[in-house]
Design a protein around this motif. Structure first.
Motif, PDB file in Angstrom:
ATOM      1  N   ASP A  11       0.853  -1.185   0.000  1.00 42.11           N
ATOM      2  CA  ASP A  11       0.000   0.000   0.000  1.00 42.11           C
ATOM      3  C   ASP A  11       0.896   1.245   0.000  1.00 42.11           C
ATOM      4  O   ASP A  11       2.129   1.143   0.004  1.00 42.11           O
ATOM      5  N   ALA A  12       0.302   2.423  -0.019  1.00 43.27           N
ATOM      6  CA  ALA A  12       1.064   3.675  -0.118  1.00 43.27           C
ATOM      7  C   ALA A  12       2.042   3.837   1.039  1.00 43.27           C
ATOM      8  O   ALA A  12       3.192   4.245   0.834  1.00 43.27           O
ATOM      9  N   PHE A  13       1.618   3.480   2.256  1.00 41.02           N
ATOM     10  CA  PHE A  13       2.509   3.602   3.410  1.00 41.02           C
ATOM     11  C   PHE A  13       3.710   2.663   3.268  1.00 41.02           C
ATOM     12  O   PHE A  13       4.857   3.068   3.489  1.00 41.02           O
ATOM     13  N   GLN A  15       4.963   1.440   0.549  1.00 39.60           N
ATOM     14  CA  GLN A  15       5.825   1.937  -0.530  1.00 39.60           C
ATOM     15  C   GLN A  15       6.731   3.056  -0.023  1.00 39.60           C
ATOM     16  O   GLN A  15       7.921   3.090  -0.343  1.00 39.60           O
ATOM     17  N   ARG A  16       6.175   3.965   0.779  1.00 37.92           N
ATOM     18  CA  ARG A  16       6.992   5.043   1.344  1.00 37.92           C
ATOM     19  C   ARG A  16       8.074   4.477   2.265  1.00 37.92           C
ATOM     20  O   ARG A  16       9.217   4.921   2.228  1.00 37.92           O
ATOM     21  N   MET A  17       7.698   3.505   3.087  1.00 44.14           N
ATOM     22  CA  MET A  17       8.679   2.888   3.994  1.00 44.14           C
ATOM     23  C   MET A  17       9.769   2.176   3.195  1.00 44.14           C
ATOM     24  O   MET A  17      10.952   2.268   3.540  1.00 44.14           O
ATOM     25  N   ASN A  18       9.386   1.451   2.134  1.00 45.27           N
ATOM     26  CA  ASN A  18      10.381   0.800   1.276  1.00 45.27           C
ATOM     27  C   ASN A  18      11.340   1.824   0.691  1.00 45.27           C
ATOM     28  O   ASN A  18      12.552   1.581   0.624  1.00 45.27           O
ATOM     29  N   ASN A  19      10.803   2.976   0.262  1.00 41.73           N
ATOM     30  CA  ASN A  19      11.658   4.030  -0.290  1.00 41.73           C
ATOM     31  C   ASN A  19      12.654   4.528   0.755  1.00 41.73           C
ATOM     32  O   ASN A  19      13.828   4.741   0.449  1.00 41.73           O
ATOM     33  N   VAL A  20      12.196   4.699   1.992  1.00 45.90           N
ATOM     34  CA  VAL A  20      13.070   5.175   3.067  1.00 45.90           C
ATOM     35  C   VAL A  20      14.146   4.128   3.371  1.00 45.90           C
ATOM     36  O   VAL A  20      15.340   4.451   3.460  1.00 45.90           O
ATOM     37  N   TRP A  23      16.629   3.963   0.545  1.00 47.56           N
ATOM     38  CA  TRP A  23      17.496   5.142   0.554  1.00 47.56           C
ATOM     39  C   TRP A  23      18.553   5.005   1.643  1.00 47.56           C
ATOM     40  O   TRP A  23      19.736   5.289   1.414  1.00 47.56           O
TER      41      TRP A  23
END
Length: 151
Positions: A11-13, A15-20, A23
């Motif tokens: 989900d969107a959350f 995906q954001r956590m994966n990006n963090v 990184w």
């Protein structure tokens, strides 16, 4: 009618956590052993990146797909390997999918003991404390790859 293989899309959350997490790994910060994996896309040919939790069981390193038959799994089946990166350290590896569900069940149980706090929700009620039969039943939904890092 054939059933699609299990895959739980982020989900969107998530995906954001994966990006963090990705990184952070690219910049040298591994969260409890996480790394950024790159695997060549089976159709694009471009390297696809995703954070993973490499898992060592009985001295052997594995990648377990908590979310099921994801894009990285499909790419890995074609590519047969990839790279794990934390900061400037890049480890090239080959990967072999584990076909034996009994062997997978032992690896998945150990993986859930280590990473369950993060991934239990993707295993549809199966945890490290589940019965052998429950783990065996979950194995077809969670591909496991033995990885060997090039020396």
């Amino acid at each position: 009618m054939s059933q699609q293989p299990y895959y739980l899309q982020a989900d969107a959350f998530a995906q954001r956590m994966n990006n963090v997490v990705g990184w952070l790994a690219r910049h040298g910060v591994s969260l409890l052993g996480s790394a950024e994996m790159s695997v060549r896309g089976r159709t694009s040919g471009r390297m696809q990146r995703i954070p993973v939790n490499p898992h060592v069981h009985e001295g052997v390193q594995y990648l377990v797909s908590a979310r099921g038959h994801s894009q990285w799994v499909r790419n890995m089946r074609v590519a047969g390997g990839g790279e794990l990166k934390v900061g400037r350290k890049v480890r090239v590896f080959t990967a072999v999918e584990i076909a034996d569900d009994e062997q997978k069940a032992r690896i998945v149980r150990a993986y859930l003991r280590r990473w369950g706090w993060e991934v239990d929700r993707y295993f549809q009620g199966v945890t490290a404390k589940s019965t052998d039969a429950e783990l065996l039943a979950a194995c077809p939904d969670h591909p496991v790859f033995r990885i060997t890092v090039a020396s």
